[in-house]
Write a protein that holds these residues in place. Structure first.
Motif, PDB file in Angstrom:
ATOM      1  N   VAL A   1     -31.399 -49.945  65.841  1.00  0.00           N
ATOM      2  CA  VAL A   1     -31.653 -48.728  65.086  1.00  0.00           C
ATOM      3  C   VAL A   1     -32.259 -47.660  66.150  1.00  0.00           C
ATOM      4  CG1 VAL A   1     -32.594 -47.743  63.235  1.00  0.00           C
ATOM      5  CG2 VAL A   1     -31.307 -49.960  62.838  1.00  0.00           C
ATOM      6  N   ALA A   2     -33.431 -48.168  66.725  1.00  0.00           N
ATOM      7  CA  ALA A   2     -33.949 -47.291  67.601  1.00  0.00           C
ATOM      8  C   ALA A   2     -33.226 -46.741  68.706  1.00  0.00           C
ATOM      9  CB  ALA A   2     -35.175 -47.928  68.257  1.00  0.00           C
ATOM     10  N   MET A   3     -32.301 -47.588  69.272  1.00  0.00           N
ATOM     11  CA  MET A   3     -31.491 -47.315  70.292  1.00  0.00           C
ATOM     12  C   MET A   3     -30.428 -46.442  69.999  1.00  0.00           C
ATOM     13  SD  MET A   3     -30.736 -50.960  71.975  1.00  0.00           S
ATOM     14  CE  MET A   3     -29.687 -50.488  73.342  1.00  0.00           C
ATOM     15  N   ALA A   4     -30.125 -46.391  68.623  1.00  0.00           N
ATOM     16  CA  ALA A   4     -28.932 -45.481  68.276  1.00  0.00           C
ATOM     17  C   ALA A   4     -29.397 -44.071  67.629  1.00  0.00           C
ATOM     18  CB  ALA A   4     -28.213 -46.332  66.944  1.00  0.00           C
ATOM     19  N   ALA A   5     -30.451 -43.911  67.658  1.00  0.00           N
ATOM     20  CA  ALA A   5     -31.145 -42.701  67.076  1.00  0.00           C
ATOM     21  C   ALA A   5     -30.103 -41.529  67.926  1.00  0.00           C
ATOM     22  CB  ALA A   5     -32.409 -42.622  67.447  1.00  0.00           C
ATOM     23  N   PRO A   6     -30.221 -40.506  66.970  1.00  0.00           N
ATOM     24  CA  PRO A   6     -30.688 -40.098  65.705  1.00  0.00           C
ATOM     25  C   PRO A   6     -29.648 -40.965  64.649  1.00  0.00           C
ATOM     26  CG  PRO A   6     -29.456 -38.247  66.449  1.00  0.00           C
ATOM     27  CD  PRO A   6     -29.251 -39.151  67.563  1.00  0.00           C
ATOM     28  N   PHE A   7     -30.163 -41.633  63.691  1.00  0.00           N
ATOM     29  CA  PHE A   7     -29.705 -42.705  62.893  1.00  0.00           C
ATOM     30  C   PHE A   7     -28.837 -41.661  61.517  1.00  0.00           C
ATOM     31  CE2 PHE A   7     -29.379 -46.059  59.775  1.00  0.00           C
ATOM     32  CZ  PHE A   7     -28.523 -46.816  60.317  1.00  0.00           C
ATOM     33  N   VAL A   8     -27.861 -41.129  62.041  1.00  0.00           N
ATOM     34  CA  VAL A   8     -26.946 -40.460  60.939  1.00  0.00           C
ATOM     35  C   VAL A   8     -25.450 -40.764  61.097  1.00  0.00           C
ATOM     36  CG1 VAL A   8     -28.172 -38.275  61.285  1.00  0.00           C
ATOM     37  CG2 VAL A   8     -26.377 -38.558  62.755  1.00  0.00           C
ATOM     38  N   PRO A   9     -24.960 -40.792  60.181  1.00  0.00           N
ATOM     39  CA  PRO A   9     -23.548 -41.321  60.149  1.00  0.00           C
ATOM     40  C   PRO A   9     -22.694 -40.556  60.995  1.00  0.00           C
ATOM     41  CG  PRO A   9     -24.057 -40.445  58.049  1.00  0.00           C
ATOM     42  CD  PRO A   9     -25.198 -40.252  58.865  1.00  0.00           C
ATOM     43  N   PRO A  10     -21.884 -41.055  61.923  1.00  0.00           N
ATOM     44  CA  PRO A  10     -20.985 -40.448  62.609  1.00  0.00           C
ATOM     45  C   PRO A  10     -19.658 -39.985  61.874  1.00  0.00           C
ATOM     46  CG  PRO A  10     -21.544 -42.498  63.812  1.00  0.00           C
ATOM     47  CD  PRO A  10     -21.991 -42.708  62.398  1.00  0.00           C
ATOM     48  N   PRO A  11     -18.997 -38.922  62.131  1.00  0.00           N
ATOM     49  CA  PRO A  11     -17.728 -38.769  61.496  1.00  0.00           C
ATOM     50  C   PRO A  11     -16.561 -39.618  61.822  1.00  0.00           C
ATOM     51  CG  PRO A  11     -18.021 -37.501  63.573  1.00  0.00           C
ATOM     52  CD  PRO A  11     -19.242 -38.056  63.300  1.00  0.00           C
ATOM     53  N   VAL A  12     -15.745 -39.732  60.732  1.00  0.00           N
ATOM     54  CA  VAL A  12     -14.864 -41.009  60.638  1.00  0.00           C
ATOM     55  C   VAL A  12     -13.659 -40.336  61.287  1.00  0.00           C
ATOM     56  CG1 VAL A  12     -13.121 -42.164  59.155  1.00  0.00           C
ATOM     57  CG2 VAL A  12     -15.530 -41.736  58.341  1.00  0.00           C
ATOM     58  N   PRO A  13     -13.194 -41.100  62.495  1.00  0.00           N
ATOM     59  CA  PRO A  13     -11.862 -40.671  63.029  1.00  0.00           C
ATOM     60  C   PRO A  13     -10.864 -40.107  62.165  1.00  0.00           C
ATOM     61  CG  PRO A  13     -12.853 -42.679  64.161  1.00  0.00           C
ATOM     62  CD  PRO A  13     -13.513 -42.538  62.941  1.00  0.00           C
ATOM     63  N   ARG A  14     -10.112 -38.948  62.337  1.00  0.00           N
ATOM     64  CA  ARG A  14      -9.060 -38.323  61.596  1.00  0.00           C
ATOM     65  C   ARG A  14      -8.029 -39.173  61.387  1.00  0.00           C
ATOM     66  NH1 ARG A  14      -4.970 -35.680  64.292  1.00  0.00           N
ATOM     67  NH2 ARG A  14      -5.513 -35.491  66.301  1.00  0.00           N
ATOM     68  N   GLU A  15      -7.716 -40.019  62.322  1.00  0.00           N
ATOM     69  CA  GLU A  15      -6.582 -40.938  62.248  1.00  0.00           C
ATOM     70  C   GLU A  15      -6.765 -42.109  61.116  1.00  0.00           C
ATOM     71  OE1 GLU A  15      -6.414 -39.112  66.203  1.00  0.00           O
ATOM     72  OE2 GLU A  15      -7.983 -39.989  65.021  1.00  0.00           O
ATOM     73  N   GLU A  16      -7.946 -42.165  60.616  1.00  0.00           N
ATOM     74  CA  GLU A  16      -8.075 -43.390  59.366  1.00  0.00           C
ATOM     75  C   GLU A  16      -7.520 -42.809  58.156  1.00  0.00           C
ATOM     76  OE1 GLU A  16     -11.805 -45.203  59.512  1.00  0.00           O
ATOM     77  OE2 GLU A  16     -12.004 -45.286  57.296  1.00  0.00           O
ATOM     78  N   MET A  17      -6.887 -43.482  57.664  1.00  0.00           N
ATOM     79  CA  MET A  17      -6.017 -42.988  56.353  1.00  0.00           C
ATOM     80  C   MET A  17      -7.060 -43.115  55.133  1.00  0.00           C
ATOM     81  SD  MET A  17      -2.688 -44.047  54.677  1.00  0.00           S
ATOM     82  CE  MET A  17      -1.940 -43.786  53.081  1.00  0.00           C
ATOM     83  N   ARG A  18      -7.181 -41.962  54.262  1.00  0.00           N
ATOM     84  CA  ARG A  18      -8.048 -42.196  53.100  1.00  0.00           C
ATOM     85  C   ARG A  18      -7.047 -42.401  51.990  1.00  0.00           C
ATOM     86  NH1 ARG A  18     -10.035 -40.137  57.410  1.00  0.00           N
ATOM     87  NH2 ARG A  18     -12.035 -38.855  57.255  1.00  0.00           N
ATOM     88  N   LYS A  19      -7.367 -43.430  51.416  1.00  0.00           N
ATOM     89  CA  LYS A  19      -6.504 -44.146  50.236  1.00  0.00           C
ATOM     90  C   LYS A  19      -7.128 -44.147  49.073  1.00  0.00           C
ATOM     91  CE  LYS A  19      -6.176 -48.129  52.179  1.00  0.00           C
ATOM     92  NZ  LYS A  19      -5.807 -49.437  52.112  1.00  0.00           N
ATOM     93  N   PRO A  20      -6.157 -43.894  47.943  1.00  0.00           N
ATOM     94  CA  PRO A  20      -6.489 -44.010  46.513  1.00  0.00           C
ATOM     95  C   PRO A  20      -7.109 -45.479  46.319  1.00  0.00           C
ATOM     96  CG  PRO A  20      -4.215 -44.146  46.719  1.00  0.00           C
ATOM     97  CD  PRO A  20      -4.637 -43.962  47.981  1.00  0.00           C
ATOM     98  N   GLY A  21      -7.579 -45.616  45.130  1.00  0.00           N
ATOM     99  CA  GLY A  21      -8.124 -47.020  44.877  1.00  0.00           C
ATOM    100  C   GLY A  21      -7.272 -48.267  44.447  1.00  0.00           C
ATOM    101  N   ARG A  22      -7.605 -49.088  44.374  1.00  0.00           N
ATOM    102  CA  ARG A  22      -6.571 -50.406  44.157  1.00  0.00           C
ATOM    103  C   ARG A  22      -5.772 -50.368  43.112  1.00  0.00           C
ATOM    104  NH1 ARG A  22      -6.111 -55.355  46.014  1.00  0.00           N
ATOM    105  NH2 ARG A  22      -5.086 -56.798  44.904  1.00  0.00           N
ATOM    106  N   LEU A  23      -6.175 -49.603  41.874  1.00  0.00           N
ATOM    107  CA  LEU A  23      -5.129 -49.432  40.811  1.00  0.00           C
ATOM    108  C   LEU A  23      -3.887 -48.416  41.138  1.00  0.00           C
ATOM    109  CD1 LEU A  23      -7.450 -48.844  37.800  1.00  0.00           C
ATOM    110  CD2 LEU A  23      -6.330 -50.878  38.354  1.00  0.00           C
TER     111      LEU A  23
END
Length: 432
Positions: A113-135
């Protein structure tokens, strides 16, 4: 203080509970690990943040797609060495959760965690598909979206990868020295012969792709073909090829869900590399729909990737990288499950042929095509998507070669009540 590569190696080995089989090169230029081994390049400390915010395969996938992680040297060798930690960790392997109960491991992660600083969530690559829920999985809308995500990435890109045959499924190799085009032609012809195609028949090609099976069947066997796909780009490409072949009077390409086909009956149905998209909850419906579309005595050739069965089938989960970046909502079933569902739908299953080794050969040729013109491949789609395809095809080749997954052609017949299947006595001759 240790350099970054040595610290990364130490943390990885503590978390995994085993020695790291590859060499690491970190963003500061330092290296650690076995000399001469493939090199896992950690280009940016952002890769660590991705892993910490999303531990496991999805975090690794995001780092790879974004270019934060790379491999120098033989990609196949690197994936082979890392497979135990990414894909093959069985029930007895040390899980990440169990590892984190170890005080030394927790201390190592705090160091990470110390090596990864600053510890903030990186942006998700735009090629990742955002999907609806399992239903909402495997509705007509969600399936259309998933198919578009995978196939509508540029016909020119697929031409580079697949070659002139434009067939995106396992080829049928006479020898490893055969050309990809010959092996794909032989696969299409094998399917045509298994279906017993003859002039005047009607063939439904479910998931027709860029039209290769439809064109082969019409040109070589004189059948009338309806090909259906959910991809607009595939359909446009297939129609153009059909016109160039002078087959518009024999081949119709539709953008249509197989569940909406209503103009049966057909003499034969080919489903080549499509059923993986159907999903377990819809598979019996899929089999029943195809059964209803066939004439009595009609044949179905179902060409489908299958996985090894699990002792506890409820434990099956979809590969995170494949689900997010390659085949959203795709599911693999064991061969026995597939055969059982086809039989429940009314089919008589008459032949099963495994082509597992053939798919390893096919995928390696696709990877070679991609790598042979890498700068152009990136221009035709995007650098990130080209990286996705290279990783997924190389990893899949190893999965087939090591028997983690297989691919099978299942020939099933809508056998009439009187029991006459119409098949030759020696079916493997495939002459009738």
């Amino acid at each position: 203080m240790q350099d970054a590569a040595s610290r990364l190696k130490s943390v990885a080995e503590q978390v995994l509970g085993a020695g790291l089989p590859v060499r690491i090169r970190a963003w500061d230029g330092s290296e650690a690990g076995p000399p001469g081994a493939p090199v896992l390049v950690v280009r940016h400390r952002r890769a660590l943040r991705r892993l910490l915010w999303k531990p496991g395969e999805l975090g690794l996938a995001r780092a790879w797609v974004a270019g934060d992680l790379d491999v120098e040297g033989d990609l196949y060798a690197a994936l082979d060495l890392l497979a135990e930690f990414i894909w093959d960790r069985g029930e007895d392997a040390r899980s990440l959760t169990a590892s984190l109960r170890d005080p030394e491991v927790r201390a190592a992660v705090r160091s990470l965690v110390a090596m990864a600083a600053p510890f903030v969530p990186p942006p998700v690559p735009r090629e990742e598909m955002r999907k609806p829920g399992r239903l909402h999985r495997h509705t007509k809308g969600s399936d259309r979206q998933a198919i578009s995500h995978h196939y509508d990435v540029g016909n020119d890109f697929y031409e580079l990868v697949l070659g002139p045959s434009m067939v995106y499924s396992c080829a049928y190799w006479e020898s490893p020295r055969s050309t990809l085009e010959d092996a794909q032609r032989d696969k299409l012809d094998l399917i045509a012969r298994k279906l017993g195609l003859r002039p005047g028949m009607r063939l439904l090609d479910v998931g027709c792709g860029w039209g290769s099976m439809a064109i082969h069947a019409a040109r070589e066997y004189g059948v009338d073909v309806v090909g259906v796909t959910l991809s607009q780009e595939q359909a446009a490409y297939a129609r153009k090829r059909v016109a160039q072949e002078g087959l518009t009077d024999r081949v119709e390409i539709r953008v249509q869900d197989y569940r909406d086909v209503r103009d049966g009956p057909y003499d034969a149905i080919s489903s080549i590399g499509m059923a993986e998209h159907v999903g377990a909850e819809r598979y019996l419906e899929y089999a029943g729909d195809l059964y209803a579309l066939l004439k009595p005595g009609g044949r179905l050739l179902n060409h489908q990737i299958g996985r090894r069965p699990l002792n506890d089938e409820s434990a099956y989960s979809v590969d995170e990288f494949i689900d997010a970046y390659v085949f959203p909502d795709g599911e693999l079933a064991p061969l026995g499950t597939t055969v059982g569902l086809l039989e429940r739908a009314g089919f008589e299953v008459r032949d099963v042929e495994s082509l597992r080794e053939h798919y390893g050969l096919t995928l390696r040729r696709w990877v070679a095509n991609l790598e042979s013109d890498w700068p152009r491949a990136q221009r035709l789609t995007s650098p990130a998507r080209a990286r996705i395809w290279r990783l997924y095809m190389a990893a899949s080749a190893l999965a087939f070669e090591h028997n983690r997954i297989g691919v099978n052609q299942v020939l099933a017949v809508k056998t009439p009540e009187r029991g006459e299947s119409g098949l030759p006595l020696r079916t493997r001759d495939w002459r009738s």
